[in-house]
Scaffold this active site. Structure first.
Site, PDB file in Angstrom:
ATOM      1  N   ARG A 102       0.924  -1.086   0.179  1.00 56.53           N
ATOM      2  CA  ARG A 102      -0.079   0.014  -0.106  1.00 56.53           C
ATOM      3  C   ARG A 102       0.694   1.191  -0.194  1.00 56.53           C
ATOM      4  O   ARG A 102       1.824   1.311   0.860  1.00 56.53           O
ATOM      5  CB  ARG A 102      -0.828  -0.089   1.215  1.00 56.53           C
ATOM      6  N   HIS A 129      -7.527   0.839  -6.348  1.00 52.14           N
ATOM      7  CA  HIS A 129      -7.630  -0.188  -5.106  1.00 52.14           C
ATOM      8  C   HIS A 129      -8.331  -1.415  -5.627  1.00 52.14           C
ATOM      9  O   HIS A 129      -9.527  -1.501  -5.364  1.00 52.14           O
ATOM     10  CB  HIS A 129      -8.576   0.684  -4.051  1.00 52.14           C
ATOM     11  N   GLN A 132      -9.909  -4.329  -3.089  1.00 50.34           N
ATOM     12  CA  GLN A 132     -11.452  -3.624  -2.523  1.00 50.34           C
ATOM     13  C   GLN A 132     -12.354  -4.029  -3.587  1.00 50.34           C
ATOM     14  O   GLN A 132     -13.447  -4.308  -3.146  1.00 50.34           O
ATOM     15  CB  GLN A 132     -11.229  -2.180  -2.332  1.00 50.34           C
ATOM     16  N   ASP A 220     -17.353   6.963  -1.196  1.00 48.04           N
ATOM     17  CA  ASP A 220     -15.992   6.959  -0.619  1.00 48.04           C
ATOM     18  C   ASP A 220     -15.747   8.646   0.037  1.00 48.04           C
ATOM     19  O   ASP A 220     -16.324   9.407  -0.504  1.00 48.04           O
ATOM     20  CB  ASP A 220     -14.834   6.887  -1.614  1.00 48.04           C
ATOM     21  N   CYS A 261     -16.383   1.490   0.999  1.00 45.40           N
ATOM     22  CA  CYS A 261     -14.888   0.823   1.161  1.00 45.40           C
ATOM     23  C   CYS A 261     -14.551   1.087   2.637  1.00 45.40           C
ATOM     24  O   CYS A 261     -13.840  -0.013   3.198  1.00 45.40           O
ATOM     25  CB  CYS A 261     -13.948   1.345   0.334  1.00 45.40           C
ATOM     26  N   ARG A 289     -13.629  -8.689   2.124  1.00 43.52           N
ATOM     27  CA  ARG A 289     -12.211  -8.395   1.991  1.00 43.52           C
ATOM     28  C   ARG A 289     -11.469  -9.611   2.081  1.00 43.52           C
ATOM     29  O   ARG A 289     -10.425  -9.923   1.495  1.00 43.52           O
ATOM     30  CB  ARG A 289     -11.597  -7.193   3.024  1.00 43.52           C
TER      31      ARG A 289
HETATM   32  N1  NVA Z   1     -10.169   6.800  -1.335  1.00 46.04           N
HETATM   33  C1  NVA Z   1      -9.769   6.297  -0.015  1.00 46.04           C
HETATM   34  C2  NVA Z   1      -9.874   4.840   0.204  1.00 46.04           C
HETATM   35  C3  NVA Z   1      -9.763   4.184   1.572  1.00 46.04           C
HETATM   36  C4  NVA Z   1      -9.805   2.772   1.358  1.00 46.04           C
HETATM   37  C5  NVA Z   1      -8.048   6.588   0.214  1.00 46.04           C
HETATM   38  O1  NVA Z   1      -7.368   6.521  -0.568  1.00 46.04           O
HETATM   39  O2  NVA Z   1      -7.817   7.112   1.410  1.00 46.04           O
HETATM   40  N1   CP Z   2     -11.340  -0.037   2.712  1.00 42.08           N
HETATM   41  C1   CP Z   2      -9.921  -0.239   3.127  1.00 42.08           C
HETATM   42  O1   CP Z   2      -8.804  -0.464   2.174  1.00 42.08           O
HETATM   43  O2   CP Z   2      -9.866  -0.054   4.368  1.00 42.08           O
HETATM   44  P1   CP Z   2      -8.341   0.045   5.193  1.00 42.08           P
HETATM   45  O3   CP Z   2      -7.793   1.324   4.768  1.00 42.08           O
HETATM   46  O4   CP Z   2      -8.761   0.027   6.574  1.00 42.08           O
HETATM   47  O5   CP Z   2      -7.432  -1.032   4.672  1.00 42.08           O
END
Ligand code: NVA
Ligand code: CP
Length: 309
Positions: A102, A129, A132, A220, A261, A289
């Site tokens: 990540r 992502h 997800q 989101d 998500c 997930r």
């Molecule tokens: N768009 C959000 C998704 C988190 C799972 C982010 O990148 O923070």
């Molecule tokens: N939805 C998701 O990816 O959650 P986290 O940021 O908690 O991993």
């Protein structure tokens, strides 16, 4: 080598096979049927951003598959002190069997795959992502019994979630309609990708137009990880309009699902009322997930092509 760098790289058949495997692994987990498909294998998990669901689903999933998950924080790795990702990829490839990462830049994930010799799985970048979205598609299929022909609508920022949802929806024969404020459209690459699907792909400004006749509504956060300093500016662009609320749900199809998500900001992109009315779907999505990520691990780590590479 089979990677999951972005959903564009996976065909409809590959996505379908992963969803089928995820369903099977969910069944086996719930019925106490052992499925230690990755016995003796190690997954390195590099996190340069926070996570609850991604970290726990991969860590628990790897353990349930009989393997070993190794949590690698960028605060502790030399990568955090500037060691090139090209070197990290080549070193880790000699110790472990796959990497889930990540991070911020999509190019970092692509470089890991280019320089490493093990499967690389994208656990979220600024661009996409995919993990997800595999869980999201699994959840929609579980509730609706199908994907093809359904309409998905996305309300909010043209961000990593929108990008992967749009690709997933197109691959699986759904239609996709998003409402984004001016200045917050998805990147050109996604707009170009969508063009080949004609009416099935649409980006508009009006949330009610996007939501009309939707079978699944998705939203989101307005400000993603890494955009904290833009929070106020974004609030001004999104507030009062780009929200999943009762008025928006009134124009959707009967039995329309709501997915998020997570983490969610009640009162911003979704009202507390709509969130709680659809909590069973949203938390099944969160649980999925685990099952979907286990399927991704198996698909990537046991792929026959890997032996030939
Ligand atoms: N768009 C959000 C998704 C988190 C799972 C982010 O990148 O923070
Ligand atoms: N939805 C998701 O990816 O959650 P986290 O940021 O908690 O991993």
């Amino acid at each position: 080598m089979k990677h999951l760098l972005k959903l564009e790289d996976w065909s409809t058949e590959e996505i379908t096979a992963t969803l089928n495997l995820a369903d099977q692994l969910k069944y086996e987990q719930k019925h106490g049927i052992e499925h230690k498909l990755l016995k003796g294998k190690t997954l390195g998990m590099i996190f340069e951003k926070s996570s609850t669901r991604t970290r726990v689903s991969f860590e628990v999933g790897m353990t349930q598959l009989g393997g070993y998950p190794l949590f690698l924080s960028s605060n502790d790795l030399q990568i955090g002190r500037g060691e090139p990702v090209e070197d990290t990829a080549r070193v880790l490839s000699r110790f472990i069997d796959a990497i889930m990462i990540r991070t911020f830049a999509q190019s970092e994930v692509e470089s890991l795959a280019e320089y490493g010799s093990i499967p690389i799985i994208n656990g979220l970048t600024d661009y996409c992502h995919p993990c997800q979205v595999l869980a999201d598609l699994m959840t929609i299929r579980e509730f609706k019994g199908k994907l093809e022909g359904l309409k998905m609508c996305f309300i909010g920022d043209g961000n990593n979630m929108l990008n992967s949802l749009a690709v997933g929806a197109m691959r699986m024969g759904m239609s996709f309609s998003a409402a984004c404020p001016e200045g917050y459209d998805p990147p050109e690459h996604i707009l170009e990708f969508g063009k080949q699907f004609g009416d099935r792909f649409q980006i508009v400004r009006d949330p009610l137009e996007a939501a009309k006749g939707a079978d699944v509504v998705y939203t989101d956060v307005w400000a993603s990880m890494g955009q904290e300093q833009e929070k106020q500016e974004r609030e001004a662009a999104f507030a009062g309009v780009y929200q999943v609320n009762d008025e928006l749900m009134a124009v959707t199809n009967d039995e329309c699902m709501v997915l998020h998500c997570l983490p969610a900001h009640r009162g911003e992109e979704i009202t507390a009322e709509v969130f709680e009315a659809h909590a069973n779907e949203i938390f099944e999505e969160a649980e999925n997930r685990l099952h979907a990520q286990k399927a991704v691990l198996v698909e990537c780590m046991l792929d026959k092509k890997n032996d030939a590479d």
